[in-house]
Design a protein around this motif. Structure first.
Motif, PDB file in Angstrom:
ATOM      1  N   UNK A   1      44.231  31.577  41.854  1.00  0.00           N
ATOM      2  CA  UNK A   1      43.399  30.977  42.895  1.00  0.00           C
ATOM      3  C   UNK A   1      42.711  32.029  43.767  1.00  0.00           C
ATOM      4  N   UNK A   2      43.302  33.206  43.876  1.00  0.00           N
ATOM      5  CA  UNK A   2      42.703  34.265  44.699  1.00  0.00           C
ATOM      6  C   UNK A   2      41.356  34.708  44.136  1.00  0.00           C
ATOM      7  N   UNK A   3      41.167  34.653  42.817  1.00  0.00           N
ATOM      8  CA  UNK A   3      39.886  35.018  42.209  1.00  0.00           C
ATOM      9  C   UNK A   3      38.798  34.052  42.653  1.00  0.00           C
ATOM     10  N   UNK A   4      39.111  32.759  42.650  1.00  0.00           N
ATOM     11  CA  UNK A   4      38.133  31.752  43.080  1.00  0.00           C
ATOM     12  C   UNK A   4      37.794  31.913  44.555  1.00  0.00           C
TER      13      UNK A   4
ATOM     14  N   UNK B   1      34.796  28.880  32.438  1.00  0.00           N
ATOM     15  CA  UNK B   1      36.010  28.297  31.864  1.00  0.00           C
ATOM     16  C   UNK B   1      37.149  28.306  32.874  1.00  0.00           C
ATOM     17  N   UNK B   2      37.904  27.203  32.865  1.00  0.00           N
ATOM     18  CA  UNK B   2      39.058  27.137  33.753  1.00  0.00           C
ATOM     19  C   UNK B   2      40.330  27.439  32.968  1.00  0.00           C
ATOM     20  N   UNK B   3      41.404  27.620  33.705  1.00  0.00           N
ATOM     21  CA  UNK B   3      42.702  27.910  33.106  1.00  0.00           C
ATOM     22  C   UNK B   3      43.531  26.640  33.188  1.00  0.00           C
ATOM     23  N   UNK B   4      43.713  25.994  32.034  1.00  0.00           N
ATOM     24  CA  UNK B   4      44.504  24.760  31.992  1.00  0.00           C
ATOM     25  C   UNK B   4      45.843  24.948  31.299  1.00  0.00           C
TER      26      UNK B   4
ATOM     27  N   UNK C   1      25.884  20.334  53.361  1.00  0.00           N
ATOM     28  CA  UNK C   1      26.113  20.495  51.933  1.00  0.00           C
ATOM     29  C   UNK C   1      27.461  21.134  51.687  1.00  0.00           C
ATOM     30  N   UNK C   2      27.999  20.866  50.505  1.00  0.00           N
ATOM     31  CA  UNK C   2      29.260  21.471  50.083  1.00  0.00           C
ATOM     32  C   UNK C   2      29.090  21.953  48.656  1.00  0.00           C
ATOM     33  N   UNK C   3      29.452  23.199  48.412  1.00  0.00           N
ATOM     34  CA  UNK C   3      29.442  23.744  47.063  1.00  0.00           C
ATOM     35  C   UNK C   3      30.881  23.699  46.573  1.00  0.00           C
ATOM     36  N   UNK C   4      31.097  22.945  45.509  1.00  0.00           N
ATOM     37  CA  UNK C   4      32.438  22.640  45.031  1.00  0.00           C
ATOM     38  C   UNK C   4      32.791  23.516  43.838  1.00  0.00           C
ATOM     39  N   UNK C   5      33.966  24.108  43.892  1.00  0.00           N
ATOM     40  CA  UNK C   5      34.501  24.877  42.778  1.00  0.00           C
ATOM     41  C   UNK C   5      35.963  24.540  42.582  1.00  0.00           C
ATOM     42  N   UNK C   6      36.529  25.038  41.508  1.00  0.00           N
ATOM     43  CA  UNK C   6      37.923  24.774  41.179  1.00  0.00           C
ATOM     44  C   UNK C   6      38.759  26.037  41.366  1.00  0.00           C
TER      45      UNK C   6
ATOM     46  N   UNK D   1      38.620  31.619  37.454  1.00  0.00           N
ATOM     47  CA  UNK D   1      38.496  32.993  37.950  1.00  0.00           C
ATOM     48  C   UNK D   1      37.203  33.692  37.564  1.00  0.00           C
ATOM     49  N   UNK D   2      36.413  33.121  36.664  1.00  0.00           N
ATOM     50  CA  UNK D   2      35.202  33.800  36.204  1.00  0.00           C
ATOM     51  C   UNK D   2      33.935  33.423  36.929  1.00  0.00           C
ATOM     52  N   UNK D   3      34.027  32.562  37.936  1.00  0.00           N
ATOM     53  CA  UNK D   3      32.832  32.244  38.721  1.00  0.00           C
ATOM     54  C   UNK D   3      32.511  33.433  39.609  1.00  0.00           C
ATOM     55  N   UNK D   4      31.234  33.715  39.742  1.00  0.00           N
ATOM     56  CA  UNK D   4      30.815  34.860  40.543  1.00  0.00           C
ATOM     57  C   UNK D   4      30.309  34.417  41.916  1.00  0.00           C
ATOM     58  N   UNK D   5      30.305  35.355  42.833  1.00  0.00           N
ATOM     59  CA  UNK D   5      29.715  35.087  44.153  1.00  0.00           C
ATOM     60  C   UNK D   5      28.249  34.721  44.009  1.00  0.00           C
ATOM     61  N   UNK D   6      27.583  35.364  43.059  1.00  0.00           N
ATOM     62  CA  UNK D   6      26.168  35.076  42.834  1.00  0.00           C
ATOM     63  C   UNK D   6      25.952  33.627  42.404  1.00  0.00           C
ATOM     64  N   UNK D   7      26.854  33.081  41.596  1.00  0.00           N
ATOM     65  CA  UNK D   7      26.738  31.681  41.173  1.00  0.00           C
ATOM     66  C   UNK D   7      26.931  30.753  42.370  1.00  0.00           C
ATOM     67  N   UNK D   8      27.933  31.041  43.196  1.00  0.00           N
ATOM     68  CA  UNK D   8      28.142  30.230  44.403  1.00  0.00           C
ATOM     69  C   UNK D   8      26.884  30.252  45.279  1.00  0.00           C
ATOM     70  N   UNK D   9      26.325  31.440  45.465  1.00  0.00           N
ATOM     71  CA  UNK D   9      25.149  31.600  46.324  1.00  0.00           C
ATOM     72  C   UNK D   9      23.919  30.916  45.719  1.00  0.00           C
TER      73      UNK D   9
END
Length: 192
Positions: free
Chosen positions: A39-42, A180-183, A101-106, A110-118
């Motif tokens: 979770x720290x990566x996200x 990809x998420x970790x399931x 607005x809310x930007x939702x992630x899981x 761990x592979x989502x980047x700050x650039x994608x959030x922005x």
């Protein structure tokens, strides 16, 4: 427009724990990946995006030792009823703080980047904005306040069902990263 990042991290991770029935609910979020809890990566990626607030919605696992003081940690006691309940908890906080607005992630991506959030946060049109990776929709997803009442309130539904019902409200932003998420434990091994 004031926009918050909302990380949904309340689930039990039952698929992750299937081979270890003694594992604590939510253990996958606290499992180390390259020296840091999953979770720290996200959280780090969301913080790096520089949005107005970062919110983590926990539930099954105690995330208080992992979530930095600069992040708002909320508890969803209704987490067994599905992802939609955690989304609702996060959006109620957004409403109380006047975020439009809310930007939702899981918490297990761990592979989502700050650039994608922005990029998703700053997309010029909404009210539903999906990140896309090689033509496929993924996280994060921006939900503008005008559509919050249209979202499911229970079950494992996020923005997907609303997007299917109202396709004219959806926009997409091409992003870089690994959505990809970790399931499962096998997913974690692939990340390592």
């Amino acid at each position: 427009m004031s926009v918050a990042a909302v990380i949904l991290a309340a689930g039990s991770g039952s698929r992750f724990n299937r081979e270890n029935p003694d594992a604590l609910p939510g253990a996958k979020l606290l499992t180390l990946l390259n020296g840091r809890p999953v979770v720290a990566w996200a959280i780090a990626a969301a913080l790096g995006a520089g949005l107005d607030e970062v919110i983590v919605v926990g539930g099954a696992a105690d995330l208080s030792d992992v979530v930095p003081d600069s992040v708002t940690l909320l508890h969803n006691s209704d987490w067994p009823r599905g992802l939609a309940t955690s989304l609702r908890v996060g959006l109620e906080r957004c409403l109380a703080r006047d975020h439009q607005g809310a930007v939702i992630g899981l918490g297990d991506t761990p592979g989502l980047t700050s650039e994608a959030w922005r990029a998703v946060a700053n997309a010029p049109e909404g009210p539903i904005v999906f990140a896309t990776y090689e033509g496929q929709r993924g996280h994060p997803v921006r939900l503008d306040a005008e559509i919050w009442p249209l979202l499911a309130t229970s079950g494992d539904e996020g923005a997907g069902s609303t997007a299917r019902r109202y396709p004219g409200l959806v926009r997409e932003v091409v992003c870089q990263g690994v959505p990809a998420d970790i399931d499962t434990p096998e997913d974690l091994q692939r990340w390592r």
